[in-house]
Scaffold this motif. Structure first.
Motif, mmCIF file in Angstrom:
data_model
loop_
_atom_site.group_PDB
_atom_site.id
_atom_site.type_symbol
_atom_site.label_atom_id
_atom_site.label_comp_id
_atom_site.label_asym_id
_atom_site.label_seq_id
_atom_site.Cartn_x
_atom_site.Cartn_y
_atom_site.Cartn_z
ATOM 1 N N VAL A 126 4.727 50.962 37.377
ATOM 2 C CA VAL A 126 4.342 52.289 37.870
ATOM 3 C C VAL A 126 4.301 52.299 39.392
ATOM 4 C CG1 VAL A 126 2.404 53.910 38.002
ATOM 5 C CG2 VAL A 126 3.135 53.009 35.792
ATOM 6 N N THR A 181 11.762 55.789 28.954
ATOM 7 C CA THR A 181 10.740 54.734 28.840
ATOM 8 C C THR A 181 10.516 54.016 30.170
ATOM 9 O OG1 THR A 181 12.379 53.123 27.995
ATOM 10 C CG2 THR A 181 11.110 54.367 26.361
ATOM 11 N N PHE A 216 7.937 53.758 31.855
ATOM 12 C CA PHE A 216 6.700 52.988 31.775
ATOM 13 C C PHE A 216 6.098 53.222 30.389
ATOM 14 C CE2 PHE A 216 5.507 57.175 33.257
ATOM 15 C CZ PHE A 216 4.246 57.422 32.722
ATOM 16 N N PRO A 217 5.180 52.403 29.884
ATOM 17 C CA PRO A 217 4.429 51.393 30.621
ATOM 18 C C PRO A 217 5.088 50.022 30.681
ATOM 19 C CG PRO A 217 3.543 51.588 28.418
ATOM 20 C CD PRO A 217 4.640 52.619 28.542
ATOM 21 N N GLY A 224 2.345 51.404 23.796
ATOM 22 C CA GLY A 224 2.534 52.604 24.581
ATOM 23 C C GLY A 224 1.208 53.270 24.885
ATOM 24 N N ILE A 273 -1.516 57.132 34.039
ATOM 25 C CA ILE A 273 -1.273 58.555 34.308
ATOM 26 C C ILE A 273 -2.078 58.993 35.529
ATOM 27 C CG2 ILE A 273 -1.565 60.899 33.419
ATOM 28 C CD1 ILE A 273 0.700 59.425 32.053
ATOM 29 N N SER A 329 9.343 62.233 33.464
ATOM 30 C CA SER A 329 9.689 60.834 33.212
ATOM 31 C C SER A 329 9.750 60.538 31.725
ATOM 32 C CB SER A 329 8.649 59.920 33.867
ATOM 33 O OG SER A 329 8.893 58.559 33.565
ATOM 34 N N VAL A 369 8.641 57.974 28.775
ATOM 35 C CA VAL A 369 7.444 57.164 28.576
ATOM 36 C C VAL A 369 7.350 56.776 27.110
ATOM 37 C CG1 VAL A 369 5.991 59.201 28.211
ATOM 38 C CG2 VAL A 369 4.927 57.058 28.934
ATOM 39 N N GLU A 370 6.816 55.602 26.848
ATOM 40 C CA GLU A 370 6.569 55.201 25.467
ATOM 41 C C GLU A 370 5.117 55.521 25.124
ATOM 42 O OE1 GLU A 370 7.884 51.625 22.549
ATOM 43 O OE2 GLU A 370 6.800 50.994 24.339
ATOM 44 N N LEU A 371 4.930 56.276 24.047
ATOM 45 C CA LEU A 371 3.599 56.697 23.624
ATOM 46 C C LEU A 371 3.297 56.179 22.226
ATOM 47 C CD1 LEU A 371 3.768 60.455 24.750
ATOM 48 C CD2 LEU A 371 2.861 58.510 26.053
ATOM 49 N N ASN A 403 9.344 57.706 21.666
ATOM 50 C CA ASN A 403 10.107 57.614 22.909
ATOM 51 C C ASN A 403 10.079 59.034 23.466
ATOM 52 O OD1 ASN A 403 11.981 57.400 24.941
ATOM 53 N ND2 ASN A 403 13.512 56.342 23.714
#
Length: 553
Positions: free
Chosen positions: A255, A278, A280-281, A286, A298, A315, A317-319, A347
């Protein structure tokens, strides 16, 4: 039979040499011709048994060559061997080549059967119709792989296909197949009848069929005026090796690198910063979807962009979403380690700024075997978790039904957050536009295959989406190629592959709806009706003939 094998090889090579990113698409108009000659000769033989199997075998040879050369770069995907060392994954390459060639051969075999039973009058139009049905099917089933849909073959020549705003890529498929049938018909007539008039017609009709649409396209290209007010965006290219860095660096380090990359390249007037898929993180789980505002990563991003009060950060990001009990879990959830908790992985794309709430979109066209376990309920009990793992997951990711768009309080941009593989899908992309998107942001991490044709072709497919929707594209890629693409499908600026940096450019906000955006893959739906009628007629004719033979006997 050797002659027909050479015909099949010629077809495979012509189709492969016509394919982007380095091919010349004119060859696509001739690619099926040798295979059509072989099929026609075998169909006319009276002393040959199992004609269908011979046609299938020749078709498989041709399509295997096309697929094998067209996606040779897939073998650069890496997997860990028994010694814990990275090596090329031939499984990732061989399976789609073998499977897709098999499916294509079934389609061609079906054409041979209809033509043999119902005659040329019904068989010839059946071929482009059934092929377009196959391409439409390949866009929508759970093992979707539309890379070789013929309309994609012109991605590197956007000036030739400006009329895709009316037809989409299925217009290109129809263009290619009718061109092949014209060449086949008149060349066959000339070779058999030796009359020069057929040679003259071959040249005339082929030139007209290929040249007129290209001429029309150039007229559209030169007369089209890009529409909409301008925004300024920055596309980040952090250059993280997906195998050795992206999932090994600490999340805060990743980040902070995104933040520093933004600060180092910031210019007055930049309204959007776009980071790749993806971004981040990185390693580990995630971010928790249901606690994003409280997540420290965040908050770190928001705090560091506070000096740009009207900047929006978009962006990949993987959650993750957590379920305390199995009863509450979704169909795509899986057990979290050895605990009783279940999780969904996504994703996703997010938009952050100083004023609006966090906006989220979950990628919904997933890469088979990497993000998606096809037909999970049926196959998972049989196969278990044996799908490929390219630093991501062997479970099926959570998706969403509708295409979300990102709005903000500072300007009129309505962003389509397109994630990587989704940029191959034309009608799918129009879903964002129908929901109000006036600019397309593509976030991708397509460096799994190194500096090969893979990421180049995916970049070029963005040209098609720009023309179909007449929307500018801002593309952020992890290792490249990040780019700006205008409404004509031209790449106006780009960062080279494996270059760490940021690209700043302008994008226009077009709110007009194209004919293709409004009507989608209507050509494929018409083809489905035509193919259904012709196939139904052939089946009925065959049943009727069999009944007559039974009565006579």
């Amino acid at each position: 039979m050797l002659k027909y094998i050479l015909y099949a090889i010629a077809s495979g090579l012509l189709l492969a040499l016509g394919w982007p990113s380095n091919g010349f698409p004119i060859l696509l108009f001739f690619g099926f011709v040798p295979l059509l000659f072989a099929e026609n000769k075998i169909a006319q033989m009276t002393d040959v048994k199992r004609k269908g199997w011979k046609v299938f075998g020749l078709a498989y040879l041709a399509f295997f060559i096309w697929n094998a050369i067209g996606i040779w770069w897939l073998h650069y995907a890496q997997e860990l061997n028994a010694n814990g060392e990275w090596q090329n994954s031939w499984t990732a390459y061989i399976f789609p080549v073998v499977a897709n060639a098999f499916l294509m051969s079934i389609v061609f075999q079906l054409y041979h059967w209809v033509k043999s039973k119902a005659g040329n009058f019904y068989g010839i139009p059946f071929l482009p119709a059934i092929w377009m049905c196959f391409e439409k099917f390949h866009l929508n089933w759970e093992m979707t792989w539309p890379w070789f849909n013929l309309g994609n073959g012109f991605a590197n020549f956007p000036k030739w296909i400006q009329w895709y705003e009316y037809t989409g890529t299925f217009g290109g498929t129809l263009w290619v197949f009718v061109g092949n049938l014209i060449v086949f018909y008149f060349l066959y007539a000339y070779l058999n009848l030796k009359e020069k008039k057929y040679l003259n017609k071959l040249i005339l009709y082929t030139v007209l069929w290929i040249g007129v649409p290209i001429g029309i396209s150039y007229i559209i290209f030169n007369s089209y005026e890009e529409k909409g007010e301008e925004i300024t965006a920055m596309a980040l290219q952090p250059k993280l090796n997906p195998y050795t860095e992206k999932y090994n660096k600490e999340p805060f380090q990743i980040v902070n690198e995104l933040i520093n990359l933004t600060h180092n390249h910031m210019q007055p007037g930049v309204q959007f910063v776009v980071a790749p898929e993806t971004a981040f993180p990185g390693p580990g789980p995630g971010l928790n979807i249901d606690r994003l505002p409280q997540d420290f990563l965040i908050q770190t991003l928001q705090d560091n962009f506070h000096k740009y009060p009207e900047l929006s950060f978009v962006s990949g990001v993987e959650l993750m979403r957590f379920y305390p009990y199995e009863k509450l879990a979704s169909e795509t959830a899986s057990r979290y380690g050895n605990s009783d908790m279940w999780i969904d992985v996504t994703n996703s794309g997010i938009q952050l700024n100083a004023k609006d709430s966090i906006q989220i979109y979950h990628k919904s066209k997933l890469v088979v075997g990497v993000e998606h376990f096809p037909y999970m309920k049926t196959l998972k009990p049989i196969m278990g978790d044996i799908m490929l793992n390219f630093g991501g997951t062997v479970r099926t990711h959570l998706t969403q039904e509708n295409r979300s768009v990102f709005r903000n309080s500072f300007n009129n941009a309505v962003v389509a957050p397109i994630i990587c593989y989704e940029s191959i899908y034309g009608e799918f992309t129009t879903g964002y536009v129908k929901n109000g998107a006036n600019v397309l942001f593509i976030m991708t991490n397509d460096s799994w295959w190194g500096d090969s044709d893979g990421h180049k072709e995916l970049l070029l497919f963005g040209n098609l989406r720009a023309i179909e929707t007449r929307r500018d594209i801002v593309r952020s890629a992890n290792s490249g190629i990040s780019a700006f693409i205008n409404q004509k499908g031209e790449i106006t600026s780009s960062l080279p592959y494996e270059t760490k940096g940021a690209l700043i450019g302008k994008a226009k906000l077009n709110n007009e709806i194209t004919f293709y955006t409004k009507h989608g893959d209507y050509l494929a739906r018409i083809a489905l009706i035509i193919a259904g009628i012709l196939l139904g007629y052939t089946i009925a004719w065959e049943i009727l003939n069999r009944n007559k033979k039974k009565i006579k006997n």
